[in-house]
Motif scaffolding. Sequence first.
Motif, mmCIF file in Angstrom:
data_model
loop_
_atom_site.group_PDB
_atom_site.id
_atom_site.type_symbol
_atom_site.label_atom_id
_atom_site.label_comp_id
_atom_site.label_asym_id
_atom_site.label_seq_id
_atom_site.Cartn_x
_atom_site.Cartn_y
_atom_site.Cartn_z
ATOM 1 N N GLN A 134 0.912 -1.313 -0.185
ATOM 2 C CA GLN A 134 0.005 0.131 -0.020
ATOM 3 C C GLN A 134 0.801 1.280 -0.134
ATOM 4 N N THR A 135 0.651 2.063 -0.804
ATOM 5 C CA THR A 135 1.127 3.440 -1.055
ATOM 6 C C THR A 135 0.508 4.705 -0.594
ATOM 7 N N GLY A 136 -0.592 4.501 -0.618
ATOM 8 C CA GLY A 136 -1.602 5.621 -0.308
ATOM 9 C C GLY A 136 -1.788 6.449 -1.551
ATOM 10 N N SER A 137 -1.311 6.080 -2.736
ATOM 11 C CA SER A 137 -1.376 6.854 -3.930
ATOM 12 C C SER A 137 -2.691 6.392 -4.761
ATOM 13 N N GLY A 138 -3.051 5.020 -4.631
ATOM 14 C CA GLY A 138 -4.250 4.836 -5.401
ATOM 15 C C GLY A 138 -3.886 4.047 -6.434
ATOM 16 N N VAL A 139 -4.828 3.675 -7.388
ATOM 17 C CA VAL A 139 -4.649 2.905 -8.776
ATOM 18 C C VAL A 139 -5.749 3.763 -9.585
ATOM 19 N N SER A 140 -5.158 4.345 -10.804
ATOM 20 C CA SER A 140 -6.041 4.687 -11.933
ATOM 21 C C SER A 140 -6.289 3.599 -12.868
ATOM 22 N N LEU A 141 -7.494 3.630 -13.459
ATOM 23 C CA LEU A 141 -7.916 2.675 -14.443
ATOM 24 C C LEU A 141 -7.533 3.219 -15.846
ATOM 25 N N LYS A 142 -7.319 2.521 -17.062
ATOM 26 C CA LYS A 142 -6.836 2.707 -18.090
ATOM 27 C C LYS A 142 -8.084 3.190 -19.036
ATOM 28 N N THR A 143 -9.217 2.358 -18.615
ATOM 29 C CA THR A 143 -10.500 2.887 -19.110
ATOM 30 C C THR A 143 -11.568 2.633 -18.059
ATOM 31 N N PRO A 144 -12.239 3.525 -17.994
ATOM 32 C CA PRO A 144 -13.214 3.740 -16.866
ATOM 33 C C PRO A 144 -14.201 2.447 -16.910
ATOM 34 N N LYS A 145 -14.889 2.009 -15.813
ATOM 35 C CA LYS A 145 -15.792 1.202 -15.937
ATOM 36 C C LYS A 145 -17.229 1.914 -15.532
ATOM 37 N N ARG A 146 -18.333 1.827 -16.269
ATOM 38 C CA ARG A 146 -19.496 2.452 -16.077
ATOM 39 C C ARG A 146 -20.269 1.574 -15.143
ATOM 40 N N VAL A 147 -21.041 2.137 -14.240
ATOM 41 C CA VAL A 147 -22.034 1.790 -13.333
ATOM 42 C C VAL A 147 -23.244 2.548 -13.498
ATOM 43 N N VAL A 148 -24.419 1.868 -13.982
ATOM 44 C CA VAL A 148 -25.776 2.576 -14.346
ATOM 45 C C VAL A 148 -26.472 2.871 -13.227
ATOM 46 N N ALA A 149 -27.339 4.020 -13.353
ATOM 47 C CA ALA A 149 -28.425 4.179 -12.313
ATOM 48 C C ALA A 149 -29.168 3.090 -11.928
ATOM 49 N N GLY A 150 -29.493 2.713 -10.436
ATOM 50 C CA GLY A 150 -30.182 1.804 -10.108
ATOM 51 C C GLY A 150 -29.422 0.669 -9.664
ATOM 52 N N SER A 151 -28.050 0.689 -9.850
ATOM 53 C CA SER A 151 -27.012 -0.312 -9.494
ATOM 54 C C SER A 151 -26.914 -0.104 -8.104
ATOM 55 N N LYS A 152 -26.440 -1.229 -7.349
ATOM 56 C CA LYS A 152 -25.900 -0.984 -5.932
ATOM 57 C C LYS A 152 -24.366 -1.513 -5.986
ATOM 58 N N LEU A 153 -23.595 -0.842 -5.023
ATOM 59 C CA LEU A 153 -22.244 -1.014 -4.951
ATOM 60 C C LEU A 153 -22.159 -1.890 -3.868
ATOM 61 N N GLN A 154 -21.261 -2.986 -3.526
ATOM 62 C CA GLN A 154 -20.915 -3.560 -2.232
ATOM 63 C C GLN A 154 -19.352 -3.924 -2.303
ATOM 64 N N VAL A 155 -18.881 -3.945 -1.290
ATOM 65 C CA VAL A 155 -17.305 -4.403 -0.976
ATOM 66 C C VAL A 155 -17.425 -5.652 -0.411
ATOM 67 N N VAL A 156 -16.764 -6.529 -0.885
ATOM 68 C CA VAL A 156 -16.370 -7.720 -0.215
ATOM 69 C C VAL A 156 -15.011 -8.000 0.369
ATOM 70 N N CYS A 157 -14.886 -8.448 1.388
ATOM 71 C CA CYS A 157 -13.545 -8.337 2.107
ATOM 72 C C CYS A 157 -13.228 -9.726 2.677
ATOM 73 N N GLU A 158 -12.074 -10.261 2.550
ATOM 74 C CA GLU A 158 -11.862 -11.681 3.078
ATOM 75 C C GLU A 158 -10.442 -11.534 3.948
ATOM 76 N N TYR A 159 -10.576 -12.113 5.163
ATOM 77 C CA TYR A 159 -9.350 -12.007 6.120
ATOM 78 C C TYR A 159 -8.794 -13.417 6.208
ATOM 79 N N ASP A 160 -7.568 -13.453 6.707
ATOM 80 C CA ASP A 160 -6.904 -14.776 7.137
ATOM 81 C C ASP A 160 -6.335 -14.534 8.615
#
Length: 133
Positions: free
Chosen positions: A64-90
Amino acid sequence: IAIPPGVKHFVVKSDLVPVRRDLDLWGFLAHMHMRGRSLKLMAIDPTGTESVLVSIPNFYYGWQTGSGVSLKTPKRVVAGSKLQVVCEYDNSAQNPNNPDPKKTVRFGQRVDRTEMCHVGTVFSYVNDGEIIP
């Protein structure tokens, strides 16, 4: 969160976040601590179809550097969608980064004693075909 001791695959899902306008994902910053195993940012469109916007299948705290990642091509998310983060731990002894696999791990700021899962995003919204940052 409360990650039990010795568990190799512990999954936590965020609440669903509604998307009210068409969006373009341009970048992200993901953060977990030493027991972080994998992370996904998912979009569920209005038909119920799931798509992966971001996937880090082998998360490693040290890169982790704190600067993040830029995508080469943006990803479209259409209105009415829902976002969710899924995290897995060990939290097992097989995780070489785990400082103490015998303890229950809760949410917090201490890298060696607690866990978290954050995904910051860079979106622009689309207004009649025009991208608004």
